[in-house]
Scaffold this motif. Sequence first.
Motif, mmCIF file in Angstrom:
data_model
loop_
_atom_site.group_PDB
_atom_site.id
_atom_site.type_symbol
_atom_site.label_atom_id
_atom_site.label_comp_id
_atom_site.label_asym_id
_atom_site.label_seq_id
_atom_site.Cartn_x
_atom_site.Cartn_y
_atom_site.Cartn_z
ATOM 1 N N ASP A 1 0.575 -1.004 0.050
ATOM 2 C CA ASP A 1 -0.258 0.102 -0.084
ATOM 3 C C ASP A 1 0.656 1.203 0.192
ATOM 4 O O ASP A 1 0.660 2.429 0.675
ATOM 5 C CB ASP A 1 -0.184 -0.229 0.826
ATOM 6 C CG ASP A 1 -2.111 1.313 0.827
ATOM 7 O OD1 ASP A 1 -2.734 1.704 0.003
ATOM 8 O OD2 ASP A 1 -2.506 1.694 2.131
ATOM 9 N N THR A 2 2.005 1.769 -0.889
ATOM 10 C CA THR A 2 2.380 2.434 -0.933
ATOM 11 C C THR A 2 3.283 2.833 -2.739
ATOM 12 O O THR A 2 2.308 2.214 -3.364
ATOM 13 C CB THR A 2 4.363 2.909 -0.446
ATOM 14 O OG1 THR A 2 4.742 3.085 0.001
ATOM 15 C CG2 THR A 2 4.349 1.287 -0.812
ATOM 16 N N LEU A 3 4.048 3.718 -2.567
ATOM 17 C CA LEU A 3 4.026 4.341 -3.831
ATOM 18 C C LEU A 3 6.305 4.602 -4.392
ATOM 19 O O LEU A 3 6.060 4.328 -5.243
ATOM 20 C CB LEU A 3 3.577 5.566 -4.757
ATOM 21 C CG LEU A 3 1.892 5.277 -5.268
ATOM 22 C CD1 LEU A 3 1.506 6.383 -5.802
ATOM 23 C CD2 LEU A 3 1.927 4.067 -6.393
ATOM 24 N N ASP A 4 6.615 4.131 -2.938
ATOM 25 C CA ASP A 4 7.908 4.707 -2.505
ATOM 26 C C ASP A 4 8.400 4.063 -3.846
ATOM 27 O O ASP A 4 9.963 3.992 -4.561
ATOM 28 C CB ASP A 4 8.689 3.734 -0.974
ATOM 29 C CG ASP A 4 7.499 5.103 -0.175
ATOM 30 O OD1 ASP A 4 7.031 6.138 -0.990
ATOM 31 O OD2 ASP A 4 8.177 4.556 0.874
ATOM 32 N N TYR A 5 8.234 2.693 -3.962
ATOM 33 C CA TYR A 5 8.927 0.857 -4.877
ATOM 34 C C TYR A 5 9.256 1.711 -6.019
ATOM 35 O O TYR A 5 10.335 1.929 -7.117
ATOM 36 C CB TYR A 5 8.824 0.037 -4.980
ATOM 37 C CG TYR A 5 8.825 -1.231 -3.371
ATOM 38 C CD1 TYR A 5 10.585 -0.808 -3.382
ATOM 39 C CD2 TYR A 5 8.309 -1.571 -2.782
ATOM 40 C CE1 TYR A 5 10.414 -1.478 -1.401
ATOM 41 C CE2 TYR A 5 7.907 -1.809 -1.089
ATOM 42 C CZ TYR A 5 9.588 -1.872 -0.995
ATOM 43 O OH TYR A 5 10.285 -2.630 0.502
ATOM 44 N N SER A 6 7.854 1.989 -6.746
ATOM 45 C CA SER A 6 7.984 2.315 -7.668
ATOM 46 C C SER A 6 8.373 3.869 -8.841
ATOM 47 O O SER A 6 9.263 4.155 -9.648
ATOM 48 C CB SER A 6 6.390 2.299 -8.570
ATOM 49 O OG SER A 6 5.803 1.158 -8.401
ATOM 50 N N ASN A 7 7.998 4.752 -7.515
ATOM 51 C CA ASN A 7 9.046 5.768 -7.460
ATOM 52 C C ASN A 7 10.845 5.286 -7.612
ATOM 53 O O ASN A 7 10.983 6.506 -8.719
ATOM 54 C CB ASN A 7 8.616 7.050 -5.995
ATOM 55 C CG ASN A 7 7.023 7.295 -6.685
ATOM 56 O OD1 ASN A 7 6.451 7.495 -7.170
ATOM 57 N ND2 ASN A 7 6.281 7.609 -5.952
ATOM 58 N N THR A 8 10.806 4.908 -6.507
ATOM 59 C CA THR A 8 12.401 4.860 -6.403
ATOM 60 C C THR A 8 12.816 4.289 -7.849
ATOM 61 O O THR A 8 13.787 5.143 -8.494
ATOM 62 C CB THR A 8 12.555 3.871 -5.423
ATOM 63 O OG1 THR A 8 12.671 3.966 -4.054
ATOM 64 C CG2 THR A 8 13.672 3.277 -5.510
ATOM 65 N N ILE A 9 12.173 3.087 -8.118
ATOM 66 C CA ILE A 9 12.826 2.539 -9.875
ATOM 67 C C ILE A 9 12.339 3.595 -11.384
ATOM 68 O O ILE A 9 13.401 3.560 -11.899
ATOM 69 C CB ILE A 9 11.895 1.373 -9.957
ATOM 70 C CG1 ILE A 9 11.684 0.573 -9.134
ATOM 71 C CG2 ILE A 9 12.181 0.380 -11.338
ATOM 72 C CD1 ILE A 9 13.548 0.311 -8.377
ATOM 73 N N ALA A 10 11.470 4.319 -10.785
ATOM 74 C CA ALA A 10 11.487 5.201 -12.125
ATOM 75 C C ALA A 10 12.707 6.196 -11.721
ATOM 76 O O ALA A 10 12.578 6.846 -13.026
ATOM 77 C CB ALA A 10 10.425 5.926 -12.190
ATOM 78 N N LYS A 11 12.788 6.980 -10.437
ATOM 79 C CA LYS A 11 13.849 7.609 -10.362
ATOM 80 C C LYS A 11 15.349 7.654 -11.043
ATOM 81 O O LYS A 11 16.104 8.561 -12.199
ATOM 82 C CB LYS A 11 13.689 8.208 -9.533
ATOM 83 C CG LYS A 11 15.336 9.270 -8.702
ATOM 84 C CD LYS A 11 14.803 9.856 -7.459
ATOM 85 C CE LYS A 11 16.237 10.589 -7.212
ATOM 86 N NZ LYS A 11 16.164 10.535 -5.987
ATOM 87 N N LEU A 12 15.566 6.253 -10.393
ATOM 88 C CA LEU A 12 16.726 5.387 -11.090
ATOM 89 C C LEU A 12 16.414 4.903 -12.823
ATOM 90 O O LEU A 12 18.412 4.954 -12.827
ATOM 91 C CB LEU A 12 17.023 4.039 -9.843
ATOM 92 C CG LEU A 12 17.219 4.704 -8.562
ATOM 93 C CD1 LEU A 12 17.753 3.780 -8.016
ATOM 94 C CD2 LEU A 12 17.899 5.897 -8.662
#
Length: 525
Positions: free
Chosen positions: A427-438
Amino acid sequence: MITTELKTRLDTLSQPKHKHAIKGIKRGIEREALRIKASGKIAQTSHPEGAGHPLTHNSITTDFSESLLEFITPAGENAEETLAQLRDLQKFTLEHMGDELLWPMSMPCFINDENDIALAQFGNSNIGRMKTLYREGLKNRYGSMMQAIAGVHFNMSFPDSLWQSLQELHDDKQPKQAFISEQYLGLIRNFKREMWLVSYLFGASPSLCSSFLQGNDSALPFEKIGKGTLYLEHGTALRLGDLGYTNSAQSSLKVTYNNLDEYIAGLRSAIHCHSDLYGELTDYKSDNPKQLNKNILQIENEFYSPVRPKRNSESGETPSQALAKGGIEYIEIRALDVNPFADTGIDIEQIRFLDVFLTYCLLKASPEMDWDEQQLTQVNLQNVVNQGRNPDLVLKQASHTVNITKWATQIFTDLAAVAKYMDSACDTLDYSNTIAKLSAWVTDSSLTYSGRLIGLLKSEQQDAGVMALSLAHTYKAASKQQPYSVYNEQILLNEAAKSKEKEQAVSNDDQLSFSAFLDDYFAKA
């Protein structure tokens, strides 16, 4: 396009019954940091007395040299809390270090002479003397400079719920622990195949102080900046290259990862295999020992691998004995440089990436890896270590070659799918946001840690040591101002006192002479 088999597994795990199985990943961090004087030179003092005893303290110890601190967090599910624990441990230790600082880089500061690097001391108990003699062996085998290199180790285990779901989805009928060990080894093989990506993204040692070479020539095409900084224009992680943690004698050891028995047999063979290279050095049976023994590996910990299968061992138990008895409990990633842009040497973004990357390595198909392929992965890593930010770099993938940018882009396509699954479960967006940034770092290498470092050095036209010393002062000042977050001073004072009491008890419990103690240890190994 996402790999077909990986998509199938993610789709299956996304079903309501298994959707939350990934929740509960546990992580622990071991951060090494060199103690330095305020002037930027290596500290000559002993381990900080107020921090506790390095032999028996669970969280604050020394690594190879007396000046190389190691901070160890317990395994936990909350990544932010783990970083806060690490920050508290550093704060407490800094308060007992006087004017000394923590060097925020992997490659060491200016060191005038190898003799300035003192061996770590662990007291007069048999096990304490063994630890120091092991380090004496490392010094005499590889030189002292290697003992001043720092890194970050990332320990990770998946929750029991995931193993239950995966075993059900695989329709696997073997004992649960056997299945877990098998899956972890598959993860390790995939990690080795694509570990070069971690070096590309997070490698933070593209430069070194010329004193590190101690007047020896290097075949690497170094350029110079400032008074004494050598760097590789497209380098990423010299710590992982031929100048860092390498052992030419180990190139003959065929430790492989296709099944647990095979891995343990390879490791045990190494610690019983006599080395012609070290045969002239006296061992513990001598009155003036220079190493523990004359084998290729003195003990299993000398095996330099960027990833290891692990299990918590009992007192007196070797790592391979623990694995043979109980199977793989977690994995240890040893491929991370100290992140100079984070006061803790690692940040939350890296942890989230590793969560996704290691889950990807677990879920992706992982064929067995023969020795030739394993050697190929090492060639890829060395190429990225030395020239990873060269967009024209070509790596070997199975039977063909592929451009580094193209391969990294393919991996990030899969990582995005894994991150989406993990976000849904947590229940987060942290993982997708991290992968998108990197993912943007793939096509713009200036965003990587090594790219940022080289960019700063060039723009400021200064030595890396000047930059690192400035960061060290900044981080210590910030530590003084920041309150404790998870622990408090009294808790850590109590732990320091307990560690001293434990060390005294260990010493008092010795019943054998040092030589007899080692006779017994190696007889059981």
